[in-house]
Design a protein around this motif. Structure first.
Motif, mmCIF file in Angstrom:
data_model
loop_
_atom_site.group_PDB
_atom_site.id
_atom_site.type_symbol
_atom_site.label_atom_id
_atom_site.label_comp_id
_atom_site.label_asym_id
_atom_site.label_seq_id
_atom_site.Cartn_x
_atom_site.Cartn_y
_atom_site.Cartn_z
ATOM 1 N N SER A 137 -5.171 -27.648 -32.548
ATOM 2 C CA SER A 137 -5.196 -26.756 -31.387
ATOM 3 C C SER A 137 -4.758 -25.348 -31.744
ATOM 4 O O SER A 137 -5.313 -24.359 -31.244
ATOM 5 C CB SER A 137 -4.303 -27.316 -30.272
ATOM 6 N N GLU A 141 -7.132 -22.061 -31.462
ATOM 7 C CA GLU A 141 -6.673 -20.946 -30.644
ATOM 8 C C GLU A 141 -6.590 -19.659 -31.452
ATOM 9 O O GLU A 141 -6.944 -18.570 -30.964
ATOM 10 C CB GLU A 141 -5.312 -21.267 -30.022
ATOM 11 N N ARG A 144 -10.094 -18.341 -31.890
ATOM 12 C CA ARG A 144 -10.613 -17.839 -30.615
ATOM 13 C C ARG A 144 -10.081 -16.440 -30.326
ATOM 14 O O ARG A 144 -10.838 -15.527 -29.984
ATOM 15 C CB ARG A 144 -10.222 -18.789 -29.484
#
Length: 547
Positions: A137, A141, A144
């Motif tokens: 994760s 992230e 992104r």
């Protein structure tokens, strides 16, 4: 269950990572072993700063985050300049740093500094991984955030004991993502403002280059004949050979482009970024501005647009072009007259035979030698202004200059990254002697990787930009001169081919030879900047005011 470092690398693979640039340390050994077993290629550099410049430039050229790697402490600190370079310049980059074990360590505070705290002001996101289960994760992230909005640097710290943990977590795939579109009301407001204008002008900046809006902007310019100016980071978004190209905002004031902006009654600012040196300054009651960008305007005392069109830039430009009509009252006579005067000035000196070379001749010869898709990677120095003004970029991201952090030392690493992305294109690094020596050790890296790169060293034996500023202020020439090695022998010591330019006429054929001959080439090119202050500070002002 799988080893955390293996999952970390699988996450990188899931993001499409092809290269990791950097220097490992003992805290990275698990990650290094996981990289060895992957399809990702480790590009081992001779300094972490070079690795960061390469990763940032890779991100700039591809739109996907480049990845740099260092150990803890001193290695991580060496990435700070490049983190700021990517953060201000809008280049997506992930910095991965190692750390001592965080659960149990027998080395006290040896080499330990707060790396996340150090990275926080120069990154969009920084995080210490404290659990192997969170790796997928946090990596997703980080990518992104690095790539969305205004791209920039992000940072993940992977401690040694976390990298060795076992986890059953799996990579999180990239999601389908599309930029939002601008509101109809904003498009309508921009169209109405343009209809009422009499002499509008486009200013194309860094954001437009990242969004690859070339086609939409070219269609708009072709359809309406609207003149345009580029910022330094917007060079090449639209072919600068276009008859509507007025010029580049290389100087802060008193150039032909500033006369054009003063003559316009509406500025359409596409892809504006406050991190870049501003092409114009707004004043209350002055020329109104339409802001078109994927992000809303970052308001400053000198920038407060009246209309904002926020959303996908290409879509917004296309919709404005489709809705715009009744432009028969537009009159670009004044703007195009200024353009013609600028063209005359730029042509002067293109065949200057004086030696050492004058910058006008140098820039003209490099443009003559390079095909439209060829890439020129500039370090930072006074010559950057000459390239911004005089070198017409034909395509996006073919002139890699830094007008945000404006750091020295990036020229050679940026050229090397460009070669990795576009191995079939000619790539030239143009460096001052000061900037080149800051990361000249990467010649070994370029040779080890079998690259075809040409380095043009503009030698004036001093920090020419600072000397020019001293002259402008009226200060004595002090504290800016140094000695240099024999650059031909220096190149040959690495195994590269070294050359020295002996006359103005010899430069172009030598450069053409290097471009077509595989290998790493280093050209020692003496330059004469003695007229810089006169031309850039006095002559341009007088001539532009006379138009």
């Amino acid at each position: 269950m799988a080893k955390a470092s293996d999952i970390f690398v699988q996450c990188l693979e899931s993001e499409g990572v092809k290269y990791v640039f950097g220097i490992p340390g003992e805290e990275n050994l698990d990650l290094l072993e996981s990289l060895r077993k992957s399809q990702i290629k480790l590009v081992l550099t001779r300094h972490e700063q070079s690795a960061g410049f390469m990763a940032a430039t890779y991100g700039r050229l591809t739109g996907r985050a480049g990845v740099s790697l260092s150990t803890l402490g001193p290695g991580a600190a060496n990435l700070v300049t490049t983190g700021a370079y990517a953060y201000l310049g809008g280049m997506p980059m992930l910095m991965i740093t190692g750390q001592k074990p965080i659960k149990k360590s027998k080395q006290g505070r040896f080499q330990i500094i707060d790396v996340c705290g150090m990275m926080a002001p120069i990154s969009k996101y920084t995080h210490q991984l404290a659990s192997a289960d969170n790796i997928p994760s946090r990596v997703r992230e980080a990518f992104r955030l690095a790539e969305e909005g205004k791209p920039g640097a992000v940072h993940l710290e992977l401690p040694e004991d976390i990298a060795a943990e076992q986890t059953d977590s799996m990579p999180i795939p990239r999601s389908l993502n599309r930029r939002p579109l601008a509101e109809h009301s904003a498009i309508d407001a921009a169209v109405e403002k343009l209809r009422k204008a009499r002499s509008p002008i486009l200013v194309i900046g860094a954001g437009a280059n990242r969004a690859m809006t070339t086609r939409a902007l070219t269609q708009l310019i072709d359809k309406f004949g609207i003149p345009f100016v580029t910022t330094q980071l917007g060079k090449g978004v639209v072919d600068e050979r276009h008859p509507c190209f007025v010029g580049n905002a290389a100087l802060s004031a008193d150039d032909f482009v500033h006369r054009a902006l003063e003559a316009a009654d509406l500025i359409v600012n596409v892809g504006h970024d406050l991190s870049e040196k501003p092409p114009f300054l707004m004043v209350c009651g002055g020329t109104e501005v339409i802001h078109i960008d994927s992000r809303s305007a970052e308001v400053d005392a000198l920038y407060f647009p009246q209309i904002e069109v926020t959303g996908d830039i290409a879509d917004a430009v296309c919709r404005i072009g489709e809705a715009l009509n009744n432009t028969t009252e537009w009159d670009f006579t004044r703007l195009l007259a200024i353009r013609e005067s600028n063209e005359v000035q730029i042509a002067e000196g293109a065949d200057d035979s004086r030696y050492p070379l004058y910058p006008q001749r140098l820039v003209a010869d490099i443009r003559r030698a390079m095909p439209s898709e060829g890439i020129v990677a500039l370090d930072n120095g006074i010559y950057k202004l000459w390239f911004a003004r005089n070198y017409k970029a034909h395509k996006p991201n073919t002139v890699l200059l830094d007008n945000a952090l404006a750091t020295m030392g990036a020229g050679l690493p940026s050229a090397m990254a460009a070669h990795l992305v576009y191995p079939d294109r000619p790539v030239i690094a143009v460096c001052g002697d000061g900037g080149f020596m800051m990361n000249s050790q990467e010649l070994e890296t370029a040779l080890r990787l079998g690259m075809h790169v040409t380095v043009v060293i503009l030698r004036d034996d001093g920090y020419g930009m600072i000397r020019c500023k001293q002259t402008k202020i009226g200060y004595a020439d002090f504290g800016v001169s140094y000695g240099n090695p024999d650059f031909v022998k220096y190149a040959e010591a690495y195994g590269a081919r070294g050359y020295r330019v002996e006359s103005a006429g010899a430069f172009l054929p030598l450069l053409e030879h290097c471009i077509k001959t595989p290998g790493v080439h280093v050209i020692d090119c003496p330059v004469d900047y003695s007229e810089n202050a006169q031309i850039l500070n006095e002559e341009l002002r007088a001539r532009s005011l006379a138009v």
